[in-house]
Design an enzyme around this catalytic site. Structure first.
Site, PDB file in Angstrom:
ATOM      1  N   CYS A 276       2.050   0.449  -8.901  1.00  0.00           N
ATOM      2  CA  CYS A 276       3.177   0.951  -8.097  1.00  0.00           C
ATOM      3  C   CYS A 276       4.422   1.103  -8.969  1.00  0.00           C
ATOM      4  O   CYS A 276       5.273   1.940  -8.696  1.00  0.00           O
ATOM      5  CB  CYS A 276       3.450   0.016  -6.929  1.00  0.00           C
ATOM      6  SG  CYS A 276       3.731  -1.668  -7.456  1.00  0.00           S
TER       7      CYS A 276
ATOM      8  N   GLY B 195       0.830  -1.195   0.000  1.00  0.00           N
ATOM      9  CA  GLY B 195       0.000   0.000   0.000  1.00  0.00           C
ATOM     10  C   GLY B 195       0.861   1.239   0.000  1.00  0.00           C
ATOM     11  O   GLY B 195       2.022   1.210  -0.428  1.00  0.00           O
ATOM     12  N   SER B 196       0.307   2.314   0.513  1.00  0.00           N
ATOM     13  CA  SER B 196       0.991   3.612   0.417  1.00  0.00           C
ATOM     14  C   SER B 196       2.125   3.718   1.439  1.00  0.00           C
ATOM     15  O   SER B 196       2.100   3.065   2.487  1.00  0.00           O
ATOM     16  CB  SER B 196      -0.018   4.732   0.662  1.00  0.00           C
ATOM     17  OG  SER B 196      -0.508   4.627   1.977  1.00  0.00           O
TER      18      SER B 196
ATOM     19  N   GLU C 177       3.967  10.501  -5.979  1.00  0.00           N
ATOM     20  CA  GLU C 177       3.358   9.484  -6.852  1.00  0.00           C
ATOM     21  C   GLU C 177       1.961   9.961  -7.275  1.00  0.00           C
ATOM     22  O   GLU C 177       1.159  10.326  -6.425  1.00  0.00           O
ATOM     23  CB  GLU C 177       3.260   8.180  -6.049  1.00  0.00           C
ATOM     24  CG  GLU C 177       2.682   7.008  -6.771  1.00  0.00           C
ATOM     25  CD  GLU C 177       2.512   5.808  -5.820  1.00  0.00           C
ATOM     26  OE1 GLU C 177       2.169   5.995  -4.641  1.00  0.00           O
ATOM     27  OE2 GLU C 177       2.718   4.671  -6.280  1.00  0.00           O
TER      28      GLU C 177
ATOM     29  N   GLY D 234       2.280   2.356   5.274  1.00  0.00           N
ATOM     30  CA  GLY D 234       3.404   1.455   5.555  1.00  0.00           C
ATOM     31  C   GLY D 234       4.206   1.917   6.767  1.00  0.00           C
ATOM     32  O   GLY D 234       4.602   1.108   7.613  1.00  0.00           O
TER      33      GLY D 234
ATOM     34  N   GLU E 298       5.623  -3.527   0.920  1.00  0.00           N
ATOM     35  CA  GLU E 298       5.732  -3.175  -0.505  1.00  0.00           C
ATOM     36  C   GLU E 298       4.959  -1.877  -0.686  1.00  0.00           C
ATOM     37  O   GLU E 298       3.726  -1.874  -0.687  1.00  0.00           O
ATOM     38  CB  GLU E 298       5.120  -4.296  -1.359  1.00  0.00           C
ATOM     39  CG  GLU E 298       5.841  -5.622  -1.260  1.00  0.00           C
ATOM     40  CD  GLU E 298       7.159  -5.632  -2.027  1.00  0.00           C
ATOM     41  OE1 GLU E 298       7.315  -4.861  -2.983  1.00  0.00           O
ATOM     42  OE2 GLU E 298       8.058  -6.409  -1.642  1.00  0.00           O
TER      43      GLU E 298
END
Ligand code: NAD
Length: 507
Positions: free
Chosen positions: A295, A241-242, A394, A246, A261
């Site tokens: 991602c 996730g983001s 992002e 995280g 991740e």
């Protein structure tokens, strides 16, 4: 085995249906009886009501997983491999229906959904094959009377928290190796793609997966996801996730092992000697497939000034030819974005870039006259600079921001000058330049002459150290390593009571 071949799944526009979570092998509601609605991003229709899980529901799922975990652990690797193949078979039998649900829930074109369902099955097959060959070591001892060897043991109960962009394949990256290694699992999917998660568990319900080996708890991440992280009953957390979530998970998990991740902001670097046909095609794929919600998307396109004008004009032509349409229709290249937050971020990034001098050469806004306002035109922005949010944040949408550069080292400085470092790509025909760039770019994966999003599921995938793209590696044997632990056994056979010295008991 469940086969929906003759079942009529809820079609777009049908009355909403209620879907269950799964705890201890049973479809179940939340103990609170609360639900939340999941909508089809392509039409705005309600797809179904999902249980709004509570911390008590998560605890029930963790208890179920703990109860069954020793059974999984003491199955042989070959038995667990057989189970993974059976789960893959169940996915294959239901692949058409799963792909339809994936498109209705997530919004991606049906053709892309089919690819994702196939990858999901392949994750289970690869894990089955990898675990059978997961040999450990015998280590030389300093003591002549000892044998030292290692065993690979599961962590125990694996908590898995996943995002909405690949709602079948990303979970499978944890579920398949997690189960293959002998963990039991509690999975919390993203709320906006919970329907396809429950459909996957439906597919598994007639297999020989032991009850409680894989539990699904739906609801808000900060509630049920957080419960997995902080609860003493889980032994390892897998999260995709983001970066913001995280970081919170890493903090809340304390000493519990985590595999994280997180986000990417993939630079694509196009050198003056690049094959521009390949560069345009691969950049378009990296920016616009899954409507940029990847991602490893190509988020920033760094183009050498000598090829800049030709590249931009060709990419803009390419973007304008893509079909933004009903994701269920054959031939659609882009469907809607999955949720309002990602469309709002696109609005913000484009407005910020324009205000600071960027020019829109294709797209640039939401499409008009579509069933919802989540359809975003494939967008190419030129004259982008490093100060703009599209460079350092992002975007996660269908956007190609072009930054022109003069020197190779300037390109590397721009590529590395942000907080994220997941994937990248370089286009060049020169082997010396290829090595110069691949050695220096700070991302976990560097592709040469292909999209930043090129990836094979058995290869190591993850964020570069010192960046905010996560830690650990997922993929093939690397996932098995992360989702298990090494136990060292040192046997002193001289100190054992020996029948050789004392005569046999059977005398
Ligand atoms: P997100 O962090 O908002 O949510 C991810 C999951 O975490 C969801 O299930 C959510 O409900 C849950 N969650 C939210 N808050 C939580 C909390 N406090 N505790 C526990 N769980 C919580 O991310 P998203 O918007 O769903 O996904 C997009 C992000 O994921 C992007 O940054 C993208 O780059 C990243 N991503 C990374 C990879 C990778 O492999 N590195 C793959 C896909 C997506």
């Amino acid at each position: 085995m469940t086969d929906w071949g003759s079942e009529s799944a809820t079609e777009m526009g049908d009355e909403p249906t209620s879907f269950p979570m799964y705890i201890a092998g049973e479809p179940t509601d939340s103990e609170s009886n609360e639900t939340f609605a999941v909508t089809n991003p392509a039409t705005g229709d309600t797809l179904g009501e999902m249980p709004a899980g509570t911390r008590t529901d998560a605890q029930r799922a963790i208890d179920a997983a703990r109860d069954i975990q020793p059974e999984l652990e003491f199955m042989t690797a070959f038995e667990r491999a057989e189970l993974c193949h059976e789960l893959a078979d169940a996915i294959d039998v239901n692949s058409d229906r799963l792909a339809e649900w994936l498109t209705k829930d997530q919004g991606k074109p049906l053709a892309e959904a089919r690819v994702e369902v196939d990858l999901c099955a392949k994750e289970f097959r690869n894990a089955a094959e990898d675990v059978k060959r997961d040999e450990t070591e015998v280590i030389p001892s300093e003591d002549a009377g000892k044998h030292i060897y290692t065993l690979r043991k599961p962590h125990g109960v694996l908590g898995v928290i996943t995002p909405w962009n690949y709602p079948l394949n990303i979970p499978a990256e944890y579920l398949a190796p997690g189960l293959a290694a002998g963990n039991s699992v509690v999975w919390v999917p993203a709320p906006t793609t919970s329907v396809v998660a429950t459909r996957l568990l439906d597919v598994f319900s007639d297999t020989s997966l032991p009850d409680g080996a894989l539990n699904l708890v739906t609801g808000e991440g900060p509630v049920v996801g957080n419960e997995l992280v902080v609860n003493d009953g889980t032994d390892v957390i897998g999260f995709t996730g983001s970066p913001e979530t995280g970081e919170a998970i890493a903090r809340d998990a304390g000493t519990k092992p985590t595999l994280l991740e997180l986000g990417g902001n993939g630079p694509v670097i196009i050198l003056d000697d690049a094959d521009l046909d390949a560069a345009v095609e691969c950049t378009s794929f990296g920016c616009f497939s899954n409507a940029g919600q990847i991602c490893s998307a190509s988020e920033r396109i760094l183009v050498h000034e000598d090829v800049h004008d030709e590249f931009v004009s060709r990419l803009a032509d390419h973007a304008q030819q893509l079909s933004l349409d009903d994701p269920m229709a054959e031939g659609t290249d882009l469907g809607p974005l999955n949720n309002d937050a990602v469309a709002d971020k696109m609005d913000r990034h484009i407005a910020d870039a324009k205000e600071q001098g960027a020019t829109v050469v294709a797209g640039g806004s939401r499409a008009e006259n579509m069933p919802t306002d989540r359809y975003y035109q494939p967008t190419v922005l030129d004259n982008v600079t490093t100060e703009m949010a599209v460079n350092w944040e992002e975007s996660f949408g269908p956007i190609a921001p072009i930054i022109s550069f003069e020197s190779y080292d300037e390109a590397i400085a721009i590529a590395n000058g942000i907080e994220l470092g997941l994937t990248s790509s370089v286009f060049t025909s020169n082997i010396e330049l290829m090595h110069y760039f691949t050695e220096r770019i700070e991302t976990g994966i560097v592709n040469v002459n292909d999209s930043s999003a090129y990836w094979e599921i058995h290869t190591p995938f993850g964020g570069y150290s010192g960046k905010n793209s996560g830690h650990g590696r997922i993929g093939g044997k690397y996932s098995l390593e992360q989702l298990s632990q090494i136990k060292t056994i040192a046997v002193d056979y001289e100190n054992a009571k020996s029948p050789l010295d004392q005569g046999s008991d059977t005398d």
